[in-house]
Design an enzyme around this catalytic site. Structure first.
Site, short mmCIF file in Angstrom:
data_model
loop_
_atom_site.label_atom_id
_atom_site.label_comp_id
_atom_site.label_asym_id
_atom_site.label_seq_id
_atom_site.Cartn_x
_atom_site.Cartn_y
_atom_site.Cartn_z
N GLU A 62 32.97 34.07 31.38
CA GLU A 62 32.80 35.50 31.64
C GLU A 62 31.79 36.13 30.69
OE1 GLU A 62 33.65 37.26 34.18
OE2 GLU A 62 34.89 35.74 35.13
N ASP A 109 33.00 45.70 38.45
CA ASP A 109 31.60 45.61 38.02
C ASP A 109 30.72 46.17 39.13
OD1 ASP A 109 31.56 43.68 39.97
OD2 ASP A 109 30.53 42.18 38.76
N TYR A 127 35.90 45.32 31.77
CA TYR A 127 35.67 44.43 32.91
C TYR A 127 36.03 42.99 32.56
CZ TYR A 127 33.33 41.35 36.08
OH TYR A 127 33.10 40.33 36.94
N1 ADE Z 1 30.42 37.17 37.59
C1 ADE Z 1 31.32 37.58 36.68
N2 ADE Z 1 32.42 36.83 36.72
C2 ADE Z 1 32.23 35.90 37.67
C3 ADE Z 1 32.97 34.82 38.18
N3 ADE Z 1 34.17 34.53 37.66
N4 ADE Z 1 32.44 34.07 39.17
C4 ADE Z 1 31.21 34.36 39.64
N5 ADE Z 1 30.44 35.35 39.21
C5 ADE Z 1 30.94 36.12 38.23
#
Ligand code: ADE
Length: 329
Positions: A38, A139, A121
């Site tokens: 993340e 997000d 987030y």
């Molecule tokens: N963007 C942020 N978290 C994500 C996730 N777990 N999978 C794909 N894109 C992401």
């Protein structure tokens, strides 16, 4: 929404389980690995993250290994991914987990949120994916999905719109059965990333299209609404390449520098003109212009001119001769 929250959530999850991309961080529920993914995914595309994620976890397989690693090595593994503050904060957070939680990744939202580099987030995403907790991760992708679903024309650049959408997203996830919490955030992210894309959304493949109010009104292409974007700050600079026997004259930026603290840089000045005086103060004489570059990051757009330089006399105190082979580009 004409269809109930629970019903649209079910459709979304069924779609996700059939269509989710097979991404390496989706094969685990290890909170450490989910957290690393993340942080890397903040402002960075999935395709760019995958090789970094795999190499990073191979070198630092758990919180303790990351906490005790030399900072330079952490940065080296991050080199090329950008936004280096993330790497420093990741290590600071690993140290915090060792000190406050005995090296075990905390399992509650508040402790996750307190880790350096983890905002609302990211905390919600980790809490949901790794621990099945019910916090909606909102997000840009998810806001786009929601704005279209509700044909909501409010300005998503405004804090009060985000707050209200956060509450809506929370109601949505709360309407789901407990067993679905872990996938729900990723399902909304996935829909925003692959179907409900900013331009030319693929409504024909969308599990929510029947209940999508923007689509009914033909507004899907113009939502979400965001008022004029943040101004880009244009920055000109001149950089000198001063070479001596395969080594470059460089200095390390001070640790209290706001941008890129601790990073190594070539002699440079913020100026669009060749400021010979500024370089002369370092004992550098500028020669031929050998190149130019442009680089945009967040709201700054750099435009640089690169000159050959010669050092007259001793190197300035702050500067060192660094061998090319030691540079990680
Ligand atoms: N963007 C942020 N978290 C994500 C996730 N777990 N999978 C794909 N894109 C992401």
């Amino acid at each position: 929404m004409p269809v109930s929250l629970r019903q649209s959530g079910r459709l979304l999850l069924a779609w996700y389980r059939r269509n989710a991309r097979d991404l390496p961080w989706r094969r685990t529920r290890d909170p450490y690995a989910v957290w690393v993914s993340e942080i890397m995914l903040q402002q960075t595309r999935v395709e760019a993250v995958i090789p970094y994620y795999e190499r990073f976890l191979a070198r630092f397989p758990d919180v303790k290994e990351l906490a005790k690693a030399p900072e330079a090595e952490v940065l080296e593994r991050w080199a090329g991914l950008g936004y280096y503050r993330r790497a420093r904060q990741l290590q600071a957070a690993a140290k915090q987990i060792v000190e406050r939680h005995g090296g075990v990744f905390p399992a509650d939202y508040e402790s996750i949120r307190e880790l350096p580099g983890v905002g609302e987030y990211t905390a919600a995403a980790i809490a949901g994916i790794a621990f099945g907790l019910t916090y909606a991760a909102l997000d840009g992708n998810v806001m786009r999905v929601m704005a279209r679903l509700h044909n909501d024309g409010r300005d998503i650049g405004q804090a009060r719109t985000r707050k209200s959408m956060q509450a809506e997203a929370q109601r949505w996830i709360d309407a789901m059965p407990v067993a679905d919490f872990a996938d729900f955030n990723q399902a909304t992210i996935e829909l925003g990333a692959t179907i409900c894309t900013p331009r030319s959304p693929r409504c024909l493949g969308c599990p929510l299209s029947a209940g999508c109010l923007a689509r009914r009104e033909g507004n899907q292409g113009s939502l979400p609404y965001k008022s004029a974007r943040q101004r880009v700050e244009k920055l000109d600079m001149a950089v000198a390449i001063v070479e001596r026997r395969g080594r470059l004259l460089m200095r390390q930026r001070p640790d209290d520098e706001k941008l890129m603290p601790g990073f190594w840089e070539l002699p440079q000045y913020a100026s669009s003109r060749i400021d010979a005086h500024a370089f002369a103060a370092l004992g550098i004489e500028l020669g031929e212009r050998i190149g130019a570059f442009k680089h945009a990051i967040t709201f700054r757009a750099y435009s640089g001119q690169v000159y050959q330089g010669t050092l007259e006399g001793e190197r300035p105190d702050e500067y060192r001769w660094i061998h090319g082979s030691r540079l990680v580009l």
